[in-house]
Write an enzyme that holds these catalytic residues in place. Structure first.
Site, PDB file in Angstrom:
ATOM      1  N   CYS A  24      64.078  50.460  -3.248  1.00 35.90           N
ATOM      2  CA  CYS A  24      63.150  51.474  -2.741  1.00 35.90           C
ATOM      3  C   CYS A  24      62.928  51.326  -1.236  1.00 35.90           C
ATOM      4  O   CYS A  24      62.427  50.294  -0.790  1.00 35.90           O
ATOM      5  CB  CYS A  24      61.845  51.327  -3.528  1.00 35.90           C
ATOM      6  SG  CYS A  24      60.385  51.968  -2.731  1.00 35.90           S
ATOM      7  N   CYS A  27      59.265  50.923  -0.052  1.00 40.84           N
ATOM      8  CA  CYS A  27      58.773  49.584  -0.424  1.00 40.84           C
ATOM      9  C   CYS A  27      59.086  48.581   0.680  1.00 40.84           C
ATOM     10  O   CYS A  27      58.281  47.697   0.974  1.00 40.84           O
ATOM     11  CB  CYS A  27      59.412  49.111  -1.730  1.00 40.84           C
ATOM     12  SG  CYS A  27      59.052  50.163  -3.132  1.00 40.84           S
TER      13      CYS A  27
END
Length: 101
Positions: A24, A27
């Site tokens: 991600c 993230c």
């Protein structure tokens, strides 16, 4: 994992849980922000990272559908929840307001 997770979030100290995934992009952006939050709040908070791919049971228990999702716990109660990247000042403000630190 679950019993140790429950033990962590039942702490007197607020615990910010970062549900993330290695694949991600946002993230990865949030990681350094959370490090700055920890540097700023020091012992007033615990920050733990939960990889949703490795801990699917915990992620589904808290209905984490997107990453990153942060959940703030204190004494086992969910005080705040937010998905997406949040700026350092906003995270600190929420932690201090919600947890009476």
């Amino acid at each position: 994992m679950n019993s140790s997770f429950d033990k962590i979030i039942n702490s007197e100290k607020p615990v910010l849980v970062d549900f993330f995934a290695t694949w991600c992009g946002p993230c990865k952006t949030l990681g350094p922000i959370l490090k700055e939050v920890k540097d700023n709040l020091e012992d007033r908070i615990s920050i733990i990272k939960i990889d949703v791919d490795k801990n699917q049971q915990v992620a589904s228990q808290y209905q984490v559908r997107g990453v990153p999702t942060m959940i703030l716990f204190q004494k086992g109660k969910q005080l705040w929840r937010q998905s997406g990247v949040v700026q350092k000042a906003d995270i600190i403000k929420v932690v201090l307001e919600k947890s009476n630190q």
